[in-house]
Design a protein around this motif. Sequence first.
Motif, short mmCIF file in Angstrom:
data_model
loop_
_atom_site.label_atom_id
_atom_site.label_comp_id
_atom_site.label_asym_id
_atom_site.label_seq_id
_atom_site.Cartn_x
_atom_site.Cartn_y
_atom_site.Cartn_z
N ASN A 36 42.34 41.13 43.96
CA ASN A 36 42.56 42.57 43.76
C ASN A 36 43.53 43.08 44.81
O ASN A 36 43.37 42.79 45.99
N ARG A 37 44.52 43.84 44.37
CA ARG A 37 45.52 44.39 45.30
C ARG A 37 45.42 45.91 45.29
O ARG A 37 45.32 46.53 44.23
N LEU A 38 45.51 46.47 46.48
CA LEU A 38 45.52 47.92 46.61
C LEU A 38 46.95 48.43 46.48
O LEU A 38 47.85 47.90 47.12
N VAL A 50 40.17 55.41 38.61
CA VAL A 50 40.72 54.13 39.05
C VAL A 50 39.67 53.02 38.86
O VAL A 50 39.99 51.93 38.36
N ASN A 60 39.80 45.10 33.29
CA ASN A 60 40.40 43.76 33.38
C ASN A 60 39.50 42.76 34.13
O ASN A 60 39.94 41.66 34.44
N VAL A 61 38.28 43.17 34.44
CA VAL A 61 37.40 42.31 35.25
C VAL A 61 36.49 41.49 34.34
O VAL A 61 35.85 42.03 33.44
N THR A 62 36.47 40.18 34.60
CA THR A 62 35.58 39.32 33.82
C THR A 62 34.19 39.29 34.50
O THR A 62 34.07 39.64 35.68
N ASN A 83 33.70 37.55 37.83
CA ASN A 83 34.39 38.12 39.01
C ASN A 83 33.92 39.53 39.36
O ASN A 83 34.54 40.20 40.19
N TYR A 136 45.48 56.00 45.68
CA TYR A 136 45.39 54.54 45.64
C TYR A 136 44.93 54.08 44.26
O TYR A 136 44.07 54.70 43.64
N ALA A 137 45.54 52.98 43.81
CA ALA A 137 45.11 52.35 42.55
C ALA A 137 44.92 50.88 42.86
O ALA A 137 45.18 50.43 43.98
N THR A 138 44.46 50.14 41.89
CA THR A 138 44.27 48.71 42.13
C THR A 138 44.97 47.90 41.04
O THR A 138 45.11 48.36 39.91
N TYR A 183 40.17 56.40 50.01
CA TYR A 183 40.07 57.80 49.60
C TYR A 183 39.17 58.61 50.54
O TYR A 183 38.93 59.78 50.29
N ASN A 229 43.72 37.79 37.78
CA ASN A 229 42.79 36.69 37.47
C ASN A 229 41.38 37.20 37.17
O ASN A 229 40.40 36.71 37.72
N GLY A 230 41.31 38.22 36.36
CA GLY A 230 40.01 38.75 35.92
C GLY A 230 39.18 39.36 37.03
O GLY A 230 37.95 39.46 36.90
N GLY A 231 39.83 39.78 38.11
CA GLY A 231 39.09 40.45 39.20
C GLY A 231 38.86 39.56 40.40
O GLY A 231 38.32 40.00 41.41
N ALA A 232 39.30 38.28 40.30
CA ALA A 232 39.14 37.37 41.45
C ALA A 232 40.06 37.81 42.60
O ALA A 232 39.73 37.64 43.77
N THR A 279 44.35 44.40 39.27
CA THR A 279 43.33 43.36 39.12
C THR A 279 43.98 42.09 38.55
O THR A 279 44.52 42.12 37.45
N PHE A 333 35.56 44.56 46.63
CA PHE A 333 36.87 45.18 46.89
C PHE A 333 36.79 46.71 46.72
O PHE A 333 37.31 47.47 47.56
N TYR A 356 48.05 53.15 35.04
CA TYR A 356 47.25 52.26 34.19
C TYR A 356 47.65 52.33 32.72
O TYR A 356 47.59 51.34 32.01
N MET A 357 48.05 53.51 32.26
CA MET A 357 48.32 53.69 30.83
C MET A 357 49.73 53.27 30.41
O MET A 357 49.94 52.86 29.27
N TRP A 377 35.21 41.89 42.65
CA TRP A 377 35.83 43.18 42.37
C TRP A 377 35.00 44.32 42.98
O TRP A 377 35.55 45.25 43.57
#
Lengths: 142, 113
Positions: free
Chosen positions: A133-135, B53, B60-62, B65, A122-124, B81, A128-131, A126, B72, A53-54, B69
């Motif tokens: 989401n990919r693992l 996480v 990044n979540v609006t 949404n 696992y990370a995600t 996990y 389109n603003g959370g619409a 995000t 998910f 993330y960073m 999120w």
Amino acid sequence: MRKGQWLAFDATLALCAALVLSVVLMHNAASHPSTGGDLALERAGYDLVNAFYMDPALGQRVAAALKVRGYMNETEMGDVNATLGRYAQQLGVKRVEMQVGGGQAVVAGASMLPATEKATFYATITLNGGAENRLVRLALWK
Amino acid sequence: MKKGFFGMLVIVIVIVGIMTFNYAQTKSAVNDANADAVAHEIRADRIAVLRNVILQSHRNVTQQNELAWGIFVQGELAPSYGLDAYIDYSKAPAKVVILDEREGMRSEFYLVN
């Protein structure tokens, strides 16, 4: 043989038997099943997830590629591979693997070396603003 | 004298055997305790990683949404996990609870951007 010699022979045999017994018992105690995890790998996993993330060269790079065309091209995969390889070296792990959404996987590090322990995180990503989401699966080998 | 020596020898060997057996048992018990401690620590670490996480990805979540999120996170991310996550949107800011049913551990925090 004289009686004294027999006694000495008996004593030697008994000592050998005691030694064998000790070695067998010690071996059983030493070969106790492992814990099923490695704390050093856990720490490395925490750092790698944080770096995902960073560090703009990791998570943000992958997210940008997915946003533009839905997958990573060769150049992007090469860059991510180089970054992951650097982290593998810094974190002291043999191999790092990153897989996005069960699809494209990037493997970095010395994959030829035999790796013993493995930890998966696992990370995600995000989009389109959370619409969307990919693992992202991040696996580390020690 | 010789018989006495032989008897002593047998007793010593028996005592050494018992001591060795006890030592091995103690060592085994200590190994078990260590393994339990490491397993607990790893589970606690996993909660910390999942918390990180969730907080990082939430940036990044609006607002529109949030629900997608949240679904998910609760349905895919936390089960990956081996943990359960619940997001309570009735509070402002939303409260996240991570549960580890197996170890009986729990972590609560708020989604503050």
